[in-house]
Design a protein around this motif. Structure first.
Motif, PDB file in Angstrom:
ATOM      1  N   PHE A 257      27.138  -3.491 117.418  1.00 38.18           N
ATOM      2  CA  PHE A 257      27.322  -3.188 118.828  1.00 38.18           C
ATOM      3  C   PHE A 257      28.614  -3.840 119.283  1.00 38.18           C
ATOM      4  CE2 PHE A 257      22.793  -2.635 118.365  1.00 38.18           C
ATOM      5  CZ  PHE A 257      22.534  -1.528 119.152  1.00 38.18           C
ATOM      6  N   ARG A 258      29.480  -3.074 119.989  1.00 37.00           N
ATOM      7  CA  ARG A 258      30.739  -3.613 120.510  1.00 37.00           C
ATOM      8  C   ARG A 258      30.712  -3.526 122.028  1.00 37.00           C
ATOM      9  NH1 ARG A 258      35.911  -0.772 118.710  1.00 37.00           N
ATOM     10  NH2 ARG A 258      35.664  -2.054 116.870  1.00 37.00           N
ATOM     11  N   ASP A 259      31.027  -4.631 122.680  1.00 38.32           N
ATOM     12  CA  ASP A 259      31.103  -4.692 124.135  1.00 38.32           C
ATOM     13  C   ASP A 259      32.434  -4.066 124.566  1.00 38.32           C
ATOM     14  OD1 ASP A 259      31.573  -5.500 126.802  1.00 38.32           O
ATOM     15  OD2 ASP A 259      30.262  -7.213 126.539  1.00 38.32           O
ATOM     16  N   ALA A 260      32.379  -3.030 125.406  1.00 37.79           N
ATOM     17  CA  ALA A 260      33.595  -2.343 125.847  1.00 37.79           C
ATOM     18  C   ALA A 260      34.451  -3.232 126.740  1.00 37.79           C
ATOM     19  CB  ALA A 260      33.228  -1.056 126.575  1.00 37.79           C
ATOM     20  N   ALA A 261      33.835  -4.132 127.493  1.00 35.06           N
ATOM     21  CA  ALA A 261      34.578  -4.974 128.425  1.00 35.06           C
ATOM     22  C   ALA A 261      35.291  -6.130 127.725  1.00 35.06           C
ATOM     23  CB  ALA A 261      33.648  -5.518 129.498  1.00 35.06           C
ATOM     24  N   SER A 262      34.616  -6.795 126.790  1.00 31.87           N
ATOM     25  CA  SER A 262      35.212  -7.977 126.169  1.00 31.87           C
ATOM     26  C   SER A 262      35.667  -7.756 124.732  1.00 31.87           C
ATOM     27  CB  SER A 262      34.214  -9.139 126.192  1.00 31.87           C
ATOM     28  OG  SER A 262      33.138  -8.876 125.316  1.00 31.87           O
TER      29      SER A 262
ATOM     30  N   ALA B 127      33.735  -8.028 122.167  1.00 30.07           N
ATOM     31  CA  ALA B 127      32.878  -8.806 121.267  1.00 30.07           C
ATOM     32  C   ALA B 127      32.003  -7.863 120.445  1.00 30.07           C
ATOM     33  CB  ALA B 127      32.004  -9.754 122.075  1.00 30.07           C
ATOM     34  N   THR B 128      31.743  -8.234 119.196  1.00 32.24           N
ATOM     35  CA  THR B 128      30.896  -7.417 118.323  1.00 32.24           C
ATOM     36  C   THR B 128      29.666  -8.205 117.908  1.00 32.24           C
ATOM     37  OG1 THR B 128      32.128  -8.106 116.365  1.00 32.24           O
ATOM     38  CG2 THR B 128      32.799  -6.036 117.401  1.00 32.24           C
ATOM     39  N   TYR B 129      28.548  -7.485 117.784  1.00 33.85           N
ATOM     40  CA  TYR B 129      27.280  -8.074 117.377  1.00 33.85           C
ATOM     41  C   TYR B 129      26.687  -7.222 116.273  1.00 33.85           C
ATOM     42  CZ  TYR B 129      27.798 -10.298 121.908  1.00 33.85           C
ATOM     43  OH  TYR B 129      28.279 -10.996 122.964  1.00 33.85           O
ATOM     44  N   ARG B 130      26.364  -7.828 115.175  1.00 34.41           N
ATOM     45  CA  ARG B 130      25.731  -7.124 114.067  1.00 34.41           C
ATOM     46  C   ARG B 130      24.233  -7.379 114.133  1.00 34.41           C
ATOM     47  NH1 ARG B 130      28.290  -7.973 108.353  1.00 34.41           N
ATOM     48  NH2 ARG B 130      28.854  -9.796 109.549  1.00 34.41           N
TER      49      ARG B 130
ATOM     50  N   ILE C  81      29.067   1.493 120.992  1.00 38.68           N
ATOM     51  CA  ILE C  81      29.839   0.829 122.041  1.00 38.68           C
ATOM     52  C   ILE C  81      28.974   0.766 123.295  1.00 38.68           C
ATOM     53  CG2 ILE C  81      31.900   0.914 123.470  1.00 38.68           C
ATOM     54  CD1 ILE C  81      33.282   2.338 121.132  1.00 38.68           C
ATOM     55  N   VAL C  82      28.790  -0.450 123.823  1.00 38.45           N
ATOM     56  CA  VAL C  82      27.990  -0.658 125.029  1.00 38.45           C
ATOM     57  C   VAL C  82      28.903  -1.092 126.168  1.00 38.45           C
ATOM     58  CG1 VAL C  82      25.849  -1.198 123.805  1.00 38.45           C
ATOM     59  CG2 VAL C  82      27.442  -3.020 124.334  1.00 38.45           C
ATOM     60  N   ASP C  83      28.529  -0.741 127.401  1.00 35.98           N
ATOM     61  CA  ASP C  83      29.356  -1.076 128.566  1.00 35.98           C
ATOM     62  C   ASP C  83      29.367  -2.562 128.865  1.00 35.98           C
ATOM     63  OD1 ASP C  83      30.023   1.575 128.994  1.00 35.98           O
ATOM     64  OD2 ASP C  83      28.261   1.920 130.252  1.00 35.98           O
ATOM     65  N   ILE C  84      28.237  -3.212 128.674  1.00 38.60           N
ATOM     66  CA  ILE C  84      28.125  -4.622 129.032  1.00 38.60           C
ATOM     67  C   ILE C  84      27.152  -5.304 128.077  1.00 38.60           C
ATOM     68  CG2 ILE C  84      26.248  -4.363 130.678  1.00 38.60           C
ATOM     69  CD1 ILE C  84      27.937  -6.243 132.521  1.00 38.60           C
ATOM     70  N   SER C  85      27.439  -6.547 127.770  1.00 33.49           N
ATOM     71  CA  SER C  85      26.552  -7.342 126.909  1.00 33.49           C
ATOM     72  C   SER C  85      26.578  -8.780 127.413  1.00 33.49           C
ATOM     73  CB  SER C  85      27.010  -7.269 125.453  1.00 33.49           C
ATOM     74  OG  SER C  85      28.210  -7.996 125.283  1.00 33.49           O
ATOM     75  N   ALA C  86      25.980  -9.684 126.686  1.00 35.77           N
ATOM     76  CA  ALA C  86      25.964 -11.089 127.091  1.00 35.77           C
ATOM     77  C   ALA C  86      27.375 -11.670 127.144  1.00 35.77           C
ATOM     78  CB  ALA C  86      25.100 -11.903 126.131  1.00 35.77           C
ATOM     79  N   ALA C  87      28.319 -11.094 126.406  1.00 34.63           N
ATOM     80  CA  ALA C  87      29.682 -11.606 126.390  1.00 34.63           C
ATOM     81  C   ALA C  87      30.442 -11.287 127.671  1.00 34.63           C
ATOM     82  CB  ALA C  87      30.442 -11.035 125.198  1.00 34.63           C
ATOM     83  N   SER C  88      30.007 -10.259 128.427  1.00 34.53           N
ATOM     84  CA  SER C  88      30.736  -9.898 129.639  1.00 34.53           C
ATOM     85  C   SER C  88      29.864  -9.820 130.886  1.00 34.53           C
ATOM     86  CB  SER C  88      31.426  -8.548 129.442  1.00 34.53           C
ATOM     87  OG  SER C  88      30.462  -7.528 129.222  1.00 34.53           O
ATOM     88  N   HIS C  89      28.563 -10.039 130.760  1.00 34.90           N
ATOM     89  CA  HIS C  89      27.680  -9.954 131.924  1.00 34.90           C
ATOM     90  C   HIS C  89      27.875 -11.187 132.813  1.00 34.90           C
ATOM     91  CE1 HIS C  89      24.048  -9.800 134.353  1.00 34.90           C
ATOM     92  NE2 HIS C  89      23.950  -8.529 133.998  1.00 34.90           N
ATOM     93  N   PRO C  90      28.028 -10.991 134.132  1.00 37.05           N
ATOM     94  CA  PRO C  90      28.287 -12.127 135.023  1.00 37.05           C
ATOM     95  C   PRO C  90      27.234 -13.226 134.959  1.00 37.05           C
ATOM     96  CG  PRO C  90      28.656 -10.075 136.183  1.00 37.05           C
ATOM     97  CD  PRO C  90      28.072  -9.727 134.849  1.00 37.05           C
ATOM     98  N   PHE C  91      25.986 -12.887 134.762  1.00 38.86           N
ATOM     99  CA  PHE C  91      24.946 -13.916 134.698  1.00 38.86           C
ATOM    100  C   PHE C  91      25.156 -14.833 133.497  1.00 38.86           C
ATOM    101  CE2 PHE C  91      20.838 -15.516 133.232  1.00 38.86           C
ATOM    102  CZ  PHE C  91      20.394 -16.147 134.379  1.00 38.86           C
ATOM    103  N   TRP C  92      25.494 -14.276 132.351  1.00 40.59           N
ATOM    104  CA  TRP C  92      25.621 -15.069 131.128  1.00 40.59           C
ATOM    105  C   TRP C  92      26.972 -15.756 131.008  1.00 40.59           C
ATOM    106  CZ3 TRP C  92      21.080 -15.995 129.489  1.00 40.59           C
ATOM    107  CH2 TRP C  92      20.080 -15.033 129.578  1.00 40.59           C
TER     108      TRP C  92
END
Length: 83
Positions: free
Chosen positions: A14-19, A21-24, A46-57
């Motif tokens: 999974f790749r974060d489109a905003a940052s 970052a990749t997660y296997r 490709i995901v729009d948002i993940s823990a690497a770019s979510h404002p809460f995290w």
């Protein structure tokens, strides 16, 4: 388990489109894109948002002034129509 009715469970990236970052991880998600990591080729999602770019995290979350909003509402509308 019945054979032939379950989706293929495999390692995907999974790749974060905003940052970027990749997660296997392992998933059943279907995709046509691929990526090469560590000499191996994996399906890419490709995901729009993940823990690497979510404002809460990331700690960039804004706190809303809910008390001020309630006070303004009560000043504007008061307790009309009650009791």
């Amino acid at each position: 388990m019945r054979r032939g009715i379950h989706p293929e469970y495999r390692t995907v990236v999974f790749r974060d489109a905003a940052s970027g970052a990749t997660y296997r991880t392992r998933s059943t998600v279907a995709t046509d894109q691929t990526i090469e990591l560590d000499g191996e080729t994996y399906p890419l999602v490709i995901v729009d948002i993940s823990a690497a770019s979510h404002p809460f995290w990331t700690g960039n979350q804004r706190v809303l002034d809910t008390a001020g909003r309630v006070e303004r509402f009560l000043q504007r509308y008061g307790t009309r129509g009650r009791g």
